[in-house]
Design an enzyme around this catalytic site. Structure first.
Site, PDB file in Angstrom:
ATOM      1  N   ASP A   1       0.742  -1.313  -0.132  1.00  0.00           N
ATOM      2  CA  ASP A   1       0.037   0.100   0.185  1.00  0.00           C
ATOM      3  C   ASP A   1       0.857   1.309   0.192  1.00  0.00           C
ATOM      4  O   ASP A   1       2.219   1.065   0.350  1.00  0.00           O
ATOM      5  CB  ASP A   1      -0.946   0.118   1.343  1.00  0.00           C
ATOM      6  CG  ASP A   1      -2.165   0.980   1.199  1.00  0.00           C
ATOM      7  OD1 ASP A   1      -2.325   1.526   0.006  1.00  0.00           O
ATOM      8  OD2 ASP A   1      -2.921   0.945   2.071  1.00  0.00           O
ATOM      9  N   LYS A   2       0.233   2.310  -0.342  1.00  0.00           N
ATOM     10  CA  LYS A   2       0.718   3.541  -0.251  1.00  0.00           C
ATOM     11  C   LYS A   2       0.008   4.643   0.657  1.00  0.00           C
ATOM     12  O   LYS A   2      -1.283   4.350   0.729  1.00  0.00           O
ATOM     13  CB  LYS A   2       1.028   4.086  -1.892  1.00  0.00           C
ATOM     14  CG  LYS A   2       1.065   5.707  -1.965  1.00  0.00           C
ATOM     15  CD  LYS A   2      -0.355   6.384  -2.049  1.00  0.00           C
ATOM     16  CE  LYS A   2      -0.318   7.795  -2.185  1.00  0.00           C
ATOM     17  NZ  LYS A   2      -1.616   8.431  -2.280  1.00  0.00           N
ATOM     18  N   HIS A   3       0.623   5.462   1.352  1.00  0.00           N
ATOM     19  CA  HIS A   3       0.035   6.671   1.980  1.00  0.00           C
ATOM     20  C   HIS A   3       0.467   8.021   1.658  1.00  0.00           C
ATOM     21  O   HIS A   3       1.918   8.047   1.541  1.00  0.00           O
ATOM     22  CB  HIS A   3       0.050   6.206   3.491  1.00  0.00           C
ATOM     23  CG  HIS A   3      -0.728   7.392   4.373  1.00  0.00           C
ATOM     24  ND1 HIS A   3      -2.073   7.366   4.458  1.00  0.00           N
ATOM     25  CD2 HIS A   3      -0.162   8.459   5.090  1.00  0.00           C
ATOM     26  CE1 HIS A   3      -2.362   8.716   5.234  1.00  0.00           C
ATOM     27  NE2 HIS A   3      -1.137   9.183   5.583  1.00  0.00           N
ATOM     28  N   SER A   4      -0.211   9.004   1.671  1.00  0.00           N
ATOM     29  CA  SER A   4       0.099  10.490   1.465  1.00  0.00           C
ATOM     30  C   SER A   4      -0.313  11.132   2.719  1.00  0.00           C
ATOM     31  O   SER A   4      -1.203  10.946   3.164  1.00  0.00           O
ATOM     32  CB  SER A   4      -0.557  11.038   0.146  1.00  0.00           C
ATOM     33  OG  SER A   4      -0.118  12.414   0.086  1.00  0.00           O
TER      34      SER A   4
ATOM     35  N   THR B   1      -9.358  10.845  -0.637  1.00  0.00           N
ATOM     36  CA  THR B   1      -9.376   9.688  -1.368  1.00  0.00           C
ATOM     37  C   THR B   1     -10.966   9.360  -1.605  1.00  0.00           C
ATOM     38  O   THR B   1     -11.335   8.995  -2.811  1.00  0.00           O
ATOM     39  CB  THR B   1      -8.235   8.876  -1.310  1.00  0.00           C
ATOM     40  OG1 THR B   1      -7.117   9.216  -1.354  1.00  0.00           O
ATOM     41  CG2 THR B   1      -8.743   7.729  -2.203  1.00  0.00           C
TER      42      THR B   1
ATOM     43  N   ARG C   1      -7.038  14.658  19.910  1.00  0.00           N
ATOM     44  CA  ARG C   1      -6.014  15.611  19.641  1.00  0.00           C
ATOM     45  C   ARG C   1      -6.243  16.898  18.715  1.00  0.00           C
ATOM     46  O   ARG C   1      -5.787  18.045  19.132  1.00  0.00           O
ATOM     47  CB  ARG C   1      -4.877  15.056  18.565  1.00  0.00           C
ATOM     48  CG  ARG C   1      -3.792  13.907  19.574  1.00  0.00           C
ATOM     49  CD  ARG C   1      -3.370  12.894  18.254  1.00  0.00           C
ATOM     50  NE  ARG C   1      -2.721  13.757  17.357  1.00  0.00           N
ATOM     51  CZ  ARG C   1      -2.522  13.326  16.104  1.00  0.00           C
ATOM     52  NH1 ARG C   1      -3.182  12.342  15.621  1.00  0.00           N
ATOM     53  NH2 ARG C   1      -2.046  14.152  15.182  1.00  0.00           N
TER      54      ARG C   1
ATOM     55  N   SER D   1      -0.558   7.599  14.647  1.00  0.00           N
ATOM     56  CA  SER D   1      -2.125   7.535  13.878  1.00  0.00           C
ATOM     57  C   SER D   1      -2.026   6.896  12.696  1.00  0.00           C
ATOM     58  O   SER D   1      -2.792   6.041  12.162  1.00  0.00           O
ATOM     59  CB  SER D   1      -2.312   9.072  13.857  1.00  0.00           C
ATOM     60  OG  SER D   1      -3.702   9.039  13.238  1.00  0.00           O
TER      61      SER D   1
ATOM     62  N   LYS E   1      -3.279   2.285  11.365  1.00  0.00           N
ATOM     63  CA  LYS E   1      -4.441   2.389  10.391  1.00  0.00           C
ATOM     64  C   LYS E   1      -3.951   1.399   9.203  1.00  0.00           C
ATOM     65  O   LYS E   1      -4.347   0.396   8.731  1.00  0.00           O
ATOM     66  CB  LYS E   1      -5.299   3.700  10.001  1.00  0.00           C
ATOM     67  CG  LYS E   1      -5.855   4.154  11.142  1.00  0.00           C
ATOM     68  CD  LYS E   1      -6.727   5.508  10.524  1.00  0.00           C
ATOM     69  CE  LYS E   1      -5.940   6.576  10.050  1.00  0.00           C
ATOM     70  NZ  LYS E   1      -5.483   7.405  11.248  1.00  0.00           N
ATOM     71  N   LYS E   2      -2.639   2.028   8.824  1.00  0.00           N
ATOM     72  CA  LYS E   2      -2.184   1.363   7.820  1.00  0.00           C
ATOM     73  C   LYS E   2      -1.734  -0.252   8.035  1.00  0.00           C
ATOM     74  O   LYS E   2      -1.928  -1.102   7.289  1.00  0.00           O
ATOM     75  CB  LYS E   2      -1.075   2.052   6.908  1.00  0.00           C
ATOM     76  CG  LYS E   2      -1.513   3.235   6.134  1.00  0.00           C
ATOM     77  CD  LYS E   2      -2.049   2.884   4.874  1.00  0.00           C
ATOM     78  CE  LYS E   2      -2.560   3.873   3.976  1.00  0.00           C
ATOM     79  NZ  LYS E   2      -3.370   3.433   2.972  1.00  0.00           N
TER      80      LYS E   2
END
Length: 433
Positions: A79-82, A119, A167, A182, A186-187
């Site tokens: 997977d990828k995260h931005s 997204t 937060r 955080s 999740k990822k």
């Protein structure tokens, strides 16, 4: 164990034990930790930080506070995260491209945050598509299609969901340690074998300076590796939108043009997708450089389009979206051309201001209960370095009506600085392994 004693440790700069952090995450998830105690914990972490082992322990504890997916698939789960920017639809392009390369991508995504687009909001601009699906459906679609872009269920990292909200209202959003835990909780709950991170830097990003972006990227990579996931990060330029469109349906249309093989529809978006995909495939064992060629070919050959169209259909969208997207995507009834007030070059673009303009058009949320108008946004945004004469178009506003379009015109005009030829920042500013 109790929250007060753990909070006192963090306040004094003493690292909690793994067992204490696991207890704390369970308490966040089940309510044993009060809002006041959680706010005190967040503030103590913001002020004093966590050691690397404590950061890993907190990340895993929050991951394990809910459901962690397990996979039995004939290929790697990646997977990828931005960290968020404007005009950034890499996820919609990269997930099907990776699927075409034999990779499985269960992409658990989020909605818009602040001035950046989400997204899930972009996916839901496709008529009929349902991004809120069950775990069993996520697993089925991922197995059959190779990718699924969905929202998190309430069972994914519930400790993070609670701490994140606290937060936000206790002025602790900026903590790099808590941002790291955080994002990764999740990822990693998706059961990943590899992860690539796109940490944005510039006017359209949350991290405005390269130093801030590099600090977050380093924290994410070291913590993810400590948690047992192969990970790399790119620090990338967000001093201008990544693509020439902002707004949900408009951004999906740009993705569809790229998936049809038109690289020039958004060259920076295309190039970053290839770079991120190539690095991710290298983490999974492909030769350095081979992955970029594979992702490039997957998009230009139409294979990625086939996977995207099948994913859309399986999630309730149009059955042949690859053929019908031009008529299926909603279109705004009013447009307005924003013109340059003088001659020169597009020297600077305030990406955050453009993102806020899209929100003002109805393309994002001011509060959680707001409904999004997927038709609205900006199109044909002139990139940095574009030569212009007075009266030349800088972008086109797509709005629900003429009055709304006129209301944001001044904000959008002010986001563009016309002047001398600018220095163009490299798209990939740094890679962190």
């Amino acid at each position: 164990m109790d929250a007060r004693s753990i909070n006192a440790k963090v306040r004094e700069g003493v690292s909690p034990t793994e067992q204490e952090l696991r207890w704390y995450a369970r308490g966040l998830a089940n309510g044993d930790v009060t809002d006041a105690q959680a706010a005190a914990f967040a503030m103590a972490v913001l002020l004093n930080g966590l050691t690397e082992p404590s950061k890993v322990a907190l990340t895993l504890a929050m991951r394990d506070s809910g459901q962690v997916l397990e996979w039995d698939l004939p290929g790697p789960v990646l997977d990828k995260h931005s960290t968020g920017g404007v005009g950034d639809t890499v996820s919609l392009l990269l997930a099907p491209a990776l699927a075409a390369c034999g990779v499985y991508v269960p992409m658990i995504s989020g909605r818009g945050l602040g001035h950046t687009g989400g997204t899930l909001d972009k996916m839901e601009a496709i008529p009929g598509l349902n991004a809120k699906i069950s775990e069993s459906e996520l697993k089925r679609i991922t197995r059959e299609v190779g990718c699924a872009i969905v929202g998190a269920t309430g069972e994914i990292a519930p400790a993070d969901k609670r701490l994140y909200a606290i937060r936000d209202v206790s002025a602790c959003v900026e903590s790099i340690d808590l941002i790291t835990a955080s994002i990764l909780s999740k990822k990693l709950a998706a059961g990943l074998e590899g992860l690539v991170l796109d940490v944005k830097c510039g006017s359209g990003a949350f991290m405005k300076t390269q130093d801030e972006a590099e600090a977050l990227a380093q924290s994410l990579v070291s913590t993810a590796k400590g948690a047992g996931c192969k990970t790399a990060a790119f620090v990338t330029d967000m001093t201008e939108p990544l693509a020439p469109t902002l707004g949900n349906a408009l951004e999906v249309a740009t993705v569809m043009r790229l998936l049809e093989g038109d690289r020039l529809a958004a060259p920076r978006l295309f190039d970053l997708t290839v770079a991120l995909g190539g690095r991710l495939l290298a983490l999974a064992g492909w030769a350095e450089g081979e992955g970029e060629e594979m992702v490039n070919e997957a998009i230009l050959s139409g294979e990625a389009m086939a996977h995207f169209a099948k994913m859309v259909a399986e999630m309730g969208g149009p059955k042949h979206f690859d053929m019908s997207w031009r008529t299926d995507l909603p279109k705004a009834p009013a447009t307005l051309v924003i013109e340059a007030k003088g001659a020169g070059y597009v020297r600077e673009i305030d990406g955050e201001a453009l993102g806020l303009a899209v929100i003002a058009l109805g393309g994002g949320r001011r509060k959680e209960t707001d409904e999004i108008d997927p038709r609205t946004g900006l199109d044909r945004v002139a990139p940095k370095g574009t030569p212009v004469q007075k009266g030349d178009p800088l972008c086109i506003v797509h709005a629900a009506d003429d009055t709304t379009a006129q209301a944001v015109a001044e904000m959008i005009e002010a986001a563009f600085t016309i002047g001398d030829v600018p220095e163009i920042t490299p798209l990939v500013m740094k890679r962190i392994d």
